[in-house]
Design an enzyme around this catalytic site. Structure first.
Site, PDB file in Angstrom:
ATOM      1  N   ASN A  23      24.006  41.102  86.737  1.00  0.00           N
ATOM      2  CA  ASN A  23      23.796  40.715  88.132  1.00  0.00           C
ATOM      3  C   ASN A  23      24.717  39.574  88.554  1.00  0.00           C
ATOM      4  OD1 ASN A  23      22.692  38.560  86.789  1.00  0.00           O
ATOM      5  ND2 ASN A  23      20.635  38.763  87.657  1.00  0.00           N
ATOM      6  N   ASP A  59      21.468  27.112  78.529  1.00  0.00           N
ATOM      7  CA  ASP A  59      20.120  27.455  78.971  1.00  0.00           C
ATOM      8  C   ASP A  59      19.163  27.641  77.805  1.00  0.00           C
ATOM      9  OD1 ASP A  59      21.250  29.889  78.049  1.00  0.00           O
ATOM     10  OD2 ASP A  59      21.686  30.539  80.082  1.00  0.00           O
ATOM     11  N   GLU A  85      20.733  32.447  88.719  1.00  0.00           N
ATOM     12  CA  GLU A  85      20.531  33.816  89.175  1.00  0.00           C
ATOM     13  C   GLU A  85      20.994  33.994  90.623  1.00  0.00           C
ATOM     14  OE1 GLU A  85      19.898  35.859  86.968  1.00  0.00           O
ATOM     15  OE2 GLU A  85      18.143  35.441  85.736  1.00  0.00           O
ATOM     16  N   HIS A 119      25.031  36.615  87.013  1.00  0.00           N
ATOM     17  CA  HIS A 119      24.587  35.243  86.738  1.00  0.00           C
ATOM     18  C   HIS A 119      25.510  34.552  85.734  1.00  0.00           C
ATOM     19  CE1 HIS A 119      21.583  36.537  83.301  1.00  0.00           C
ATOM     20  NE2 HIS A 119      22.777  36.306  82.800  1.00  0.00           N
TER      21      HIS A 119
END
Length: 265
Positions: free
Chosen positions: A153, A82, A160, A155
């Site tokens: 979270n 990313d 996400e 990811h």
């Protein structure tokens, strides 16, 4: 110091190490093994690489092996997960800069084989750039190994939490995304303030990650313990992206230190 221990959790292989350094060394061992096996077999090794604090020790270890002459990146091609968008590659907060500092400048990897999504492409061309990134990976024959970290979270990359079905989520390509509030909150440490955090990013898709021939999930520290346990023991759901690794459990290894494994039992 206690030895590593292997757990089998929901058909997933989990190896727990006494500390983060040992877990990182094991990840480097596995990546070096992939290079040693793939290059003679196919003429190149295709590595999927991650950023953040967790893999830094892995890159230190790999760079030390190259310096010592026991490993070479001459026949390696890399694809990073990313990049923030928009951002300049020379910005110290960019993942291109991170990779140059932590790995690319320290190993014999050809610059044209070190692929990081481009945070400078015009927004109108971002979708085409993302699709081209997928085509490059596929033209290279897919990823031999993907190194992953896990966000608080759940990811993976910047894929996400989502309300999509697991099947829909698993098919997502490389694309532009909006960062989740937890991701943005965690990025304040690097950016200095909530207002300075870049709220969007380009991320490799779930499809490419799950298609890798092998996957290393490296998670260390007590802050990762709750999400590691949820990913391994909770439902398989796009609302916790890392849980989808259980759909390809036969090719995934979870490398944890004791604090990250504390809630697994």
């Amino acid at each position: 110091m206690p030895a590593e221990r292997t757990l089998h959790v929901a058909d997933s292989t989990v190896i727990v190490f006494p500390d983060a350094a040992a877990a990182s060394r094991a990840a480097a061992d596995r990546i070096a093994r992939v290079v040693a096996e793939a290059v003679p077999a196919r003429g190149k090794a295709i590595l999927g690489l991650a950023t953040g604090a967790t893999p830094e020790r892995v890159y230190d270890d790999l760079a030390a092996r190259v310096k010592a002459g026991s490993l070479s990146f001459r026949d390696v091609v890399s694809y990073n997960l990313d990049e923030y968008y928009p951002i300049q590659p020379l910005d110290p907060l960019s993942y291109r800069y991170y990779m140059h500092r932590n790995l690319f400048s320290r190993v014999d990897l050809a610059p044209n084989r070190a692929h990081v999504l481009d945070g400078t492409v015009p927004e109108s061309a971002a979708a085409d750039h993302a699709a081209e990134f997928d085509r490059w990976i596929e033209a290279d024959g897919g990823l031999d190994v993907q190194l992953l970290g896990i966000g608080r979270n759940g990811h993976i990359g910047f894929n996400e939490p989502s309300e999509l079905s697991p099947a829909e989520f698993a098919a997502l390509p490389t694309r532009m995304v909006d960062l989740h509030p937890i991701t943005k909150a965690d990025a304040v440490r690097e950016f200095g303030s909530a207002e300075a955090v870049i709220p969007r990013a380009l991320t490799m898709g779930v499809r490419q990650i799950l298609a890798a021939r092998s996957i290393i999930m490296l998670a260390t520290g007590p802050k990762k313990a709750p999400v590691v346990t949820q990913a391994l023991k909770g439902p398989i759901t796009a609302s916790l992206p890392a849980s989808l690794l259980r759909t390809v459990a036969d090719k995934v290894v979870w490398l944890l230190d004791e604090p990250a494994a504390a809630e697994l039992g």
